[in-house]
Write an enzyme that holds these catalytic residues in place. Structure first.
Site, PDB file in Angstrom:
ATOM      1  NE  ARG A   1      -1.094   2.360   2.545  1.00  0.00           N
ATOM      2  CZ  ARG A   1      -0.699   2.984   3.324  1.00  0.00           C
ATOM      3  NH1 ARG A   1      -0.106   4.019   2.500  1.00  0.00           N
ATOM      4  NH2 ARG A   1       0.194   2.839   4.636  1.00  0.00           N
TER       5      ARG A   1
ATOM      6  CB  THR B   1      11.553  12.915   5.840  1.00  0.00           C
ATOM      7  OG1 THR B   1      10.545  12.609   6.052  1.00  0.00           O
ATOM      8  CG2 THR B   1      12.358  12.298   7.284  1.00  0.00           C
TER       9      THR B   1
ATOM     10  N   PRO C   1      17.932  13.418   7.245  1.00  0.00           N
ATOM     11  CG  PRO C   1      19.941  13.147   6.364  1.00  0.00           C
ATOM     12  CD  PRO C   1      18.318  13.485   5.973  1.00  0.00           C
TER      13      PRO C   1
ATOM     14  CB  CYS D   1       1.566  15.924  -1.407  1.00  0.00           C
ATOM     15  SG  CYS D   1       1.973  16.600  -2.451  1.00  0.00           S
TER      16      CYS D   1
ATOM     17  CB  ALA E   1      -0.681  10.204   1.314  1.00  0.00           C
ATOM     18  NE  ARG E   2       0.191  13.635   6.976  1.00  0.00           N
ATOM     19  CZ  ARG E   2       0.598  14.688   7.336  1.00  0.00           C
ATOM     20  NH1 ARG E   2       0.045  15.657   7.538  1.00  0.00           N
ATOM     21  NH2 ARG E   2       1.694  15.266   8.154  1.00  0.00           N
TER      22      ARG E   2
ATOM     23  CD  GLU F   1       2.392  10.271   4.159  1.00  0.00           C
ATOM     24  OE1 GLU F   1       1.873  10.859   4.260  1.00  0.00           O
ATOM     25  OE2 GLU F   1       3.077   9.212   3.133  1.00  0.00           O
TER      26      GLU F   1
ATOM     27  CB  THR G   1       5.014  11.345  15.069  1.00  0.00           C
ATOM     28  OG1 THR G   1       4.776  11.770  15.122  1.00  0.00           O
ATOM     29  CG2 THR G   1       6.580  10.305  13.771  1.00  0.00           C
ATOM     30  CG  HIS G   2      -0.048   8.054  17.303  1.00  0.00           C
ATOM     31  ND1 HIS G   2      -0.946   7.742  17.304  1.00  0.00           N
ATOM     32  CD2 HIS G   2      -0.306   7.804  19.092  1.00  0.00           C
ATOM     33  CE1 HIS G   2      -2.377   7.293  18.037  1.00  0.00           C
ATOM     34  NE2 HIS G   2      -1.803   7.605  19.197  1.00  0.00           N
TER      35      HIS G   2
END
Ligand SMILES: Cc1cc2nc3c(=O)[nH]c(=O)nc-3n(C[C@H](O)[C@H](O)[C@H](O)COP(=O)(O)OP(=O)(O)OC[C@H]3O[C@@H](n4cnc5c(N)ncnc54)[C@H](O)[C@@H]3O)c2cc1C
Length: 392
Positions: free
Chosen positions: A97, A139, A141, A246, A250-251, A371, A373-374
């Protein structure tokens, strides 16, 4: 792995809210996953390899750009169909997915929404058919949850841009033909650039030793004085809002996808509990296992309702970033908790590759982090309801 006997839970008869087209699209994706993904996925996850042979199948079920108009090669479907396709693919594997999400929402969407007509015509049909694969580089480093601090940059050299920097944790990077890369110009404004494999100074080393999303290829994007033609800049939108737009798309797909992983874990645990005899009766006859299973189907039903309503809002162009955050956060958390409970229902068998649960559980550890974090999605909701940003 055991034969795929999956039956989807639909406790609140949500199928009655779907159109014939939704059901056709969903059933085609479900059959394809049973036929082409389930038999091979465990082996590919174990050897940590993306099964490239399924790319054409993903294109055939409309997984690449489901909502992109047909004139650009997309399937021209609505947002609920897009969600249902993501649900079915993630029922097979979150890594597969992820490949479809990246191609659709993070590569095709920005080219469609922010690109020129020439860029749309040049890239979208090949991306929709899977002849060309893409990745999305946001993202870095040193900049994950805070992408606005990115240091990847480009300078105007007259007839081209010169791009320098590095991106980390990029899904599809090792095999992608193009990358949609977010970088700052000399004024510090974020823009999207299409970088093509083969451009001098551009490399994509693979990230190894992952315990999660093992059937998805992840890598770095390194830009060492890459000359990017000026016509490869996406002119339609700049600033952090461009990549975040975007990510909304995606989310939203992830909110549906996570339901698929949860349904697979629940269905596997329900069947196992009915067949596994201990103390002369199926373990499904015990109150403790019934509690687990009853709570799982309750949580799945709530997540289905959340995703369906969000899909309606998205179809009407009314879904907000904060509403999408709530659904992504809730549904992935729901799925990871169900995976953990379902694993226990299977006892020792739950840790083996004979069943899909441990693979789903490990995959979801990435899905709960990427995408946004929690924690970050909670802060987005907090900001939305209080009007006060707690990010800094
Ligand atoms: C398998 C995989 C695939 C990925 N694919 C892609 C991709 O295709 N493209 C791409 O661009 N990126 C991709 N990512 C990157 C992903 O989006 C980032 O990992 C994610 O945004 C988190 O960034 P980080 O890992 O740097 O964590 P950090 O930002 O360093 O966060 C570490 C911890 O701090 C917490 N935290 C951060 N800021 C705050 C705050 N203000 N308040 C409270 N807590 C905070 C976070 O919630 C987290 O728990 C992928 C990641 C993985 C694991």
């Amino acid at each position: 792995m055991k034969p795929d006997l999956f039956e989807a839970p639909d406790y609140y008869l949500l199928d009655e809210l779907l159109t014939e087209e939704h059901k056709l699209v969903r059933d085609a994706a479900r059959s394809w996953v049973k036929r082409d993904v389930s038999p091979i996925i465990e082996e590919y996850a174990q050897k940590a390899e993306f099964p490239t042979q399924i790319i054409s199948g993903l294109a055939e079920i409309g997984a690449f750009g489901p909502y992109i108009p047909p004139e650009y090669g997309g399937a021209g479907l609505d947002q609920i169909s897009y969600g249902l396709i993501m649900q079915e693919i993630e029922r097979g594997d979150s890594g597969v997915r992820s490949t479809a999400s990246v191609q659709s929402s993070l590569v095709m969407y920005p080219i469609y929404a922010y690109g020129t007509e020439e860029q749309r015509k040049k890239y979208l049909p090949s991306l929709a058919s899977g002849k060309m694969m893409g990745c999305f580089g946001l993202t870095e480093p040193d900049h994950g949850s805070n992408p606005s601090g990115m240091t990847t940059n480009f300078i105007d050299k007259g007839d081209h841009y010169l791009l320098n920097g590095a991106k980390l944790w990029i899904s599809n990077a090792p095999f992608a033909d193009i990358a949609v890369v977010w970088a700052k110009n000399e004024e510090g404004r974020i823009h999207g650039l299409i970088v093509e494999r083969g451009m001098e100074g551009f490399s994509t080393p693979e990230t190894h030793n992952k315990w999660s999303l093992r059937a998805s290829a992840t890598g770095e994007l390194i830009f060492d004085n890459v000359k990017v033609p000026k016509e490869n800049l996406l002119p339609g939108k700049s600033g952090l809002g461009a990549p975040l737009g975007c990510l909304d798309s995606a989310r939203y797909g992830i909110a549906w996808g996570a339901i698929g992983a949860a349904m697979d874990c629940y269905d596997t645990a329900l069947r196992y509990a009915g067949e596994r005899i201990q103390f002369d009766r199926p373990i499904a006859a015990t109150q403790l296992q019934q509690k687990k299973l009853a709570e799982m189907v309750t949580e799945i039903t709530k997540a289905q309702l959340l995703a369906f309503r969000l899909g309606q809002l998205k179809n009407e162009g009314r879904a907000t970033t904060a509403q999408i955050s709530m659904a992504k956060r809730n549904n992935v958390d729901m799925a990871i908790n169900i995976a953990r409970e379902a694993r226990q229902v299977l006892g020792g068998m739950g840790i083996t590759g004979e069943y899909p649960i441990m693979r789903h559980m490990m995959n979801l550890e990435s899905v709960i982090t990427y995408e946004g974090t929690h924690d970050i999605h909670l802060l987005i909701t907090g900001w939305d309801i209080t009007g006060i940003s707690a990010f800094k």
